[in-house]
Write an enzyme that holds these catalytic residues in place. Structure first.
Site, mmCIF file in Angstrom:
data_model
loop_
_atom_site.group_PDB
_atom_site.id
_atom_site.type_symbol
_atom_site.label_atom_id
_atom_site.label_comp_id
_atom_site.label_asym_id
_atom_site.label_seq_id
_atom_site.Cartn_x
_atom_site.Cartn_y
_atom_site.Cartn_z
ATOM 1 N N THR A 123 0.862 -1.183 0.000
ATOM 2 C CA THR A 123 0.000 0.000 0.000
ATOM 3 C C THR A 123 0.894 1.227 0.000
ATOM 4 O OG1 THR A 123 -1.693 -1.193 1.234
ATOM 5 C CG2 THR A 123 -1.835 1.210 1.238
ATOM 6 N N GLU A 159 -7.197 -10.117 6.908
ATOM 7 C CA GLU A 159 -6.621 -11.142 7.771
ATOM 8 C C GLU A 159 -7.724 -12.080 8.260
ATOM 9 O OE1 GLU A 159 -3.653 -10.222 10.681
ATOM 10 O OE2 GLU A 159 -3.238 -8.295 9.759
ATOM 11 N N CYS A 267 -3.789 -1.851 9.177
ATOM 12 C CA CYS A 267 -4.017 -1.090 7.943
ATOM 13 C C CYS A 267 -4.774 0.217 8.136
ATOM 14 C CB CYS A 267 -4.759 -1.958 6.929
ATOM 15 S SG CYS A 267 -3.815 -3.377 6.351
ATOM 16 N N LYS A 270 -2.960 3.489 9.740
ATOM 17 C CA LYS A 270 -1.874 4.054 8.934
ATOM 18 C C LYS A 270 -2.360 4.525 7.570
ATOM 19 C CE LYS A 270 0.173 -0.075 6.732
ATOM 20 N NZ LYS A 270 0.069 0.422 5.345
ATOM 21 N N LYS A 328 -8.400 -9.614 15.392
ATOM 22 C CA LYS A 328 -9.651 -10.161 14.884
ATOM 23 C C LYS A 328 -9.568 -11.678 14.918
ATOM 24 C CE LYS A 328 -10.445 -9.834 10.438
ATOM 25 N NZ LYS A 328 -10.551 -9.360 9.050
#
Length: 333
Positions: A123, A159, A267, A270, A328
């Site tokens: 990314t 994920e 993710c 950021k 998670k």
């Protein structure tokens, strides 16, 4: 196809394994010698449901191997994926030192007369493909301007379900202006889109922005629902019923509407920061993202007054249990 994946973190290992599963020959390279040794010996270094089975099968059948040597890894590669970390800098912008450092090394290894597609899988901010190209050309000993193209191909892996996301993607986003690269990338991804899910070709900058825009929009949904939850508490409404009511509208959808203590993970924080920083770099005041980040920071503290109120502000000597330490389900993150 012969594929090289640079970086064996979460994205790199999933990417390399899944491409090997469709018959490609994949070499993954990493500077961490101990990690490469483990992977070469069949010891997987991340937990992701379904990944180990594919990893071991392709390792055994010789389609997947690992090395610390960049020069060995990229030899004869048709496609090179950059799956490297882009951690946030102090100002919130994405740090590109790992990607540009590898790009500089590739400039010494790409040969005139060959053709290689260099793919940004990480990314990255808008304009990174151009920076990667410049970094490669800057260290080349000869004119290799026609020997490679830089493509943006952002990952959209969740994920816990990353293997399914890769093997059966909602969409594949590819940013390139090169017809030669389009042909190669189309061939590479053909096995993954047989059910009619689209490969969306666009320019490099649009592809780079797409990933940040997607994650930031999901963060907006989460912060919005946390604001609705705050309002429900004050108005005597049930946020769970409100969630079901609005989530049934197909324009809104049911996902990312659960209130909680804010978004987190590797993710969203950021990526929202990086997009906001990119906006600031072009003198655009991205007010929605400012609000989203502010709401998220405040939301993290929302439970504390409730706990103190429940115990009449007497927390001395209390023992608290924390249920759930992973970010998670079905992850080790």
């Amino acid at each position: 196809m012969r594929i090289t994946v640079i970086g064996t973190g979460y994205v790199g290992l999933v990417t390399g394994t899944c491409f090997a599963e469709t018959g490609n020959t994949v070499t993954c390279v990493d500077i961490d010698a101990s990690k490469v040794e483990k992977l070469s010996n069949g010891v997987i270094t991340i937990y992701e449901p379904g990944l180990e089975k594919l990893f071991l099968r392709n390792l055994k059948e010789g389609r997947l191997d690992f090395t610390t040597s960049l020069s060995d890894a990229v030899k004869d590669a048709e496609i090179i994926f950059l799956a490297l970390p882009t951690p946030p800098g102090e100002d919130g912008s994405a740090d590109l030192k790992y990607i540009l450092g590898v790009a500089a090394e590739l400039g010494k290894l790409i040969k005139p007369g060959d053709y290689t597609v260099i793919v940004d899988k990480s990314t990255v901010p808008v304009g990174t493909a151009e920076k990667v190209r410049s970094a490669i050309l800057a260290t080349a000993d000869a004119d290799i301007s026609e020997a490679f193209d830089v493509v943006s191909n952002p990952e959209f892996l969740r994920e816990g379900v990353a293997v399914d996301d890769f093997m059966k993607p909602d969409r594949v986003v590819i940013g390139t202006s090169s017809e030669k690269a389009i042909k190669i990338m189309n061939e590479l991804y053909a096995p993954f889109v047989r059910q009619g899910n689209p490969i969306i070709f666009m320019d490099e900058r649009s592809a780079e922005l797409t990933k940040y825009a997607a994650n930031s929009f999901l963060a907006v949904k989460i912060s919005f629902m946390n604001e609705i939850a705050q309002l429900c508490e004050r108005l005597g409404a049930d946020v769970d019923m409100v969630r079901k009511g609005i989530g049934s509208d197909e324009r809104i959808g049911r996902r990312f509407l659960f209130p909680g203590i804010g978004y987190g993970g590797s993710c969203f924080p950021k990526d929202v920061q990086a997009l906001n920083r990119s906006a600031g770099d072009v003198n655009y005041d991205f007010r929605i993202l400012d609000a989203v980040m502010k709401v998220n920071e405040v939301q993290k503290l929302h439970l504390l007054p409730k706990v103190k109120q429940f115990f009449n502000n007497d927390l001395k000597g209390r023992h608290f249990a924390l249920w759930g330490l992973s970010f998670k389900p079905n992850t080790d993150d």
